[in-house]
Design an enzyme around this catalytic site. Structure first.
Site, mmCIF file in Angstrom:
data_model
loop_
_atom_site.group_PDB
_atom_site.id
_atom_site.type_symbol
_atom_site.label_atom_id
_atom_site.label_comp_id
_atom_site.label_asym_id
_atom_site.label_seq_id
_atom_site.Cartn_x
_atom_site.Cartn_y
_atom_site.Cartn_z
ATOM 1 N N LYS A 90 -15.206 -10.867 22.225
ATOM 2 C CA LYS A 90 -15.457 -10.215 23.515
ATOM 3 C C LYS A 90 -14.480 -9.081 23.809
ATOM 4 O O LYS A 90 -14.818 -8.127 24.505
ATOM 5 C CB LYS A 90 -15.406 -11.257 24.637
ATOM 6 N N GLU A 112 -17.822 -10.354 36.057
ATOM 7 C CA GLU A 112 -18.164 -11.715 36.459
ATOM 8 C C GLU A 112 -18.016 -12.574 35.220
ATOM 9 O O GLU A 112 -18.087 -12.084 34.088
ATOM 10 C CB GLU A 112 -19.568 -11.766 37.049
ATOM 11 N N SER A 379 -17.686 -16.309 15.789
ATOM 12 C CA SER A 379 -17.447 -15.465 16.971
ATOM 13 C C SER A 379 -16.188 -15.825 17.744
ATOM 14 O O SER A 379 -15.593 -14.972 18.395
ATOM 15 C CB SER A 379 -18.662 -15.526 17.899
HETATM 16 C C1 LIG Z 1 -19.271 -15.526 24.960
HETATM 17 C C2 LIG Z 1 -19.325 -16.059 23.587
HETATM 18 C C3 LIG Z 1 -20.522 -16.091 22.842
HETATM 19 C C4 LIG Z 1 -21.861 -15.695 23.405
HETATM 20 O O1 LIG Z 1 -21.968 -14.357 23.763
HETATM 21 P P1 LIG Z 1 -22.763 -13.302 22.870
HETATM 22 O O2 LIG Z 1 -22.859 -12.115 23.768
HETATM 23 O O3 LIG Z 1 -24.088 -13.895 22.529
HETATM 24 O O4 LIG Z 1 -21.950 -13.043 21.673
HETATM 25 C C5 LIG Z 1 -20.481 -16.547 21.532
HETATM 26 N N1 LIG Z 1 -19.320 -16.992 20.977
HETATM 27 C C6 LIG Z 1 -18.159 -16.987 21.667
HETATM 28 C C7 LIG Z 1 -16.934 -17.483 20.993
HETATM 29 C C8 LIG Z 1 -18.121 -16.524 22.990
HETATM 30 O O5 LIG Z 1 -16.958 -16.547 23.654
#
Ligand SMILES: *Cc1c(COP(=O)(O)O)cnc(C)c1O
Length: 393
Positions: A90, A112, A379
């Site tokens: 993010k 938000e 992610s």
């Molecule tokens: C917020 C988040 C997501 C989901 O958000 P996307 O916009 O779909 O990437 C996925 N993995 C993690 C670790 C997150 O913090």
């Protein structure tokens, strides 16, 4: 076919657009113009790239998961977004938008947040750049996510509780929108995924595609230890990490698979699988796939992972689905939980519950993936989820 940019109305075929109040139209137009200019300006890229390198820790490594590879008979690689500063992808987006805020001559940022991950990433970028930051958060979420609330406050951000409605993300979005309408001259609203009215889905994709571009150089087929991927897998909530790793590969012969949250199971009706089990409609300013009832009322999503617990999805994913450029599948809460334990005990990496959805799908499909080079976008890291994981085990 992959689109470089949405059309003049901000649409990817019939998806996307600007379903926003009249009062916000000038701000959205200004944002599109300013981002277009910044993105064509080498000095903007130079500043962003140096922050991504020295502050965020990019490029993130690609790691070959040797023990799981042997176990499954596939070549499994992990793109380590969990190693980025603040623990997830993010920050790629919030750094870019915070820099853009400075360039636009605005000194205040709002955002938000549901689980608090986007709030922390925004608070971090604003602290670094000396910007005032206000994060709207439902009061129920503030209770559930105390640690992230403390983190944001330490970073100098004001966390504003939202008491209307159910006191969760949807209400926080409405509060942030109201703030922006009233303060748009000096304030930028940082949206945290490839969602919202144009230009957000396009802008956030451009800021996240660094993940896939890095992977292209890291796995370019130039040596046996850097093979080209056959399959790339990523979880899909709003869709930003998946968009980031997929986009440079869309339209190539590499198989792209987005994994949504099936929650308690698609048949239970309690899930977050808007592409797999939803239908087109309008949510948060754009036309996309979403979870709705026969009357078009938006349904509550459910997922064990807060980041996938969202009834919509970015409009460019809706376009990819209908154009068959990306395949979308889903896995349940239970399968994702098992995958967390599997990666932790086999590779020494505790993944975020979101990212574990991707691994769970790979586990289910291990036989059909045999012999292939599979890249999972990891992610985020699972530190934020430890309490919840223990509770469910
Ligand atoms: C917020 C988040 C997501 C989901 O958000 P996307 O916009 O779909 O990437 C996925 N993995 C993690 C670790 C997150 O913090």
């Amino acid at each position: 076919m992959r689109l470089d940019r949405p059309d003049t109305q901000g649409r990817f075929a019939q998806f996307g657009g600007q379903f926003a109040p009249e009062t916000l139209m000038p701000a959205l137009e200004e944002l599109e113009a300013e981002f277009t200019k910044a993105w064509a300006d080498p000095s903007f890229h130079a500043e962003l790239d140096s922050l991504l390198r020295d502050f965020v820790g990019r490029p993130t490594p690609v790691y070959r998961a040797a023990r799981l590879s042997a176990q499954y008979g596939i070549e499994l690689y992990l793109k380590r977004e969990d190693l980025a500063h603040t623990g997830a992808h993010k920050i790629n987006n919030t750094m870019g938008q915070a820099l853009l805020t400075k360039r636009m001559g605005k000194s205040r940022v709002i955002a938000e947040t549901g689980a608090g991950q986007h709030g922390v990433a925004t608070a971090t970028a604003c602290a670094l750049l000396g910007q005032e930051c206000v994060v709207y958060m439902g009061e129920k979420d503030i209770e559930r996510q105390a640690l992230n609330v403390h983190r944001m406050r330490m970073l100098g951000t004001e966390v504003r509780p939202v008491t209307s409605g159910a006191g969760t993300l949807k209400d926080a979005v409405s509060a942030a929108m109201r703030d922006w309408v009233a303060t748009v001259d000096g304030t930028h609203y940082i949206i945290g995924s490839v969602v919202g009215p144009h230009p957000f889905p396009w802008m956030v994709r451009e800021l996240q595609k660094v993940i896939g571009e890095e992977l292209q150089t890291q796995m370019d087929g130039s040596a046996p230890e850097h093979p080209k991927p056959d399959v790339i897998v990523a979880c899909v909530g709003g869709g930003s990490n998946a968009m980031g790793i997929f986009y440079p590969y869309v339209g190539s012969d590499i198989d792209l698979v987005g994994i949504e949250a099936a929650g308690y199971g698609l048949d239970s009706g309690q899930h977050g699988a808007s592409l797999v089990a939803g239908s087109p409609g309008v949510i948060h300013g754009s036309m996309t796939y979403l979870l709705q009832d026969d009357q078009g009322q938006i349904l509550e999503a459910h997922s064990i992972s807060a980041g996938l617990d969202y009834p919509g999805v970015g409009p460019e994913h809706a376009y990819f689905k209908d154009a068959a450029l990306v395949r979308y599948e889903s896995v349940t809460d239970e399968e994702a939980l098992e995958a967390v334990h599997l990666l932790a005990s086999t590779e020494g990496i505790i993944p975020a519950l979101e990212s574990a959805h991707g691994l769970a799908w790979i586990t289910k499909e291990a036989r059909s993936l045999r012999g292939k080079v599979v890249v999972l976008n990891l992610s985020g890291r699972g530190d934020k989820d430890v309490e919840q994981i223990v509770e469910h085990s």
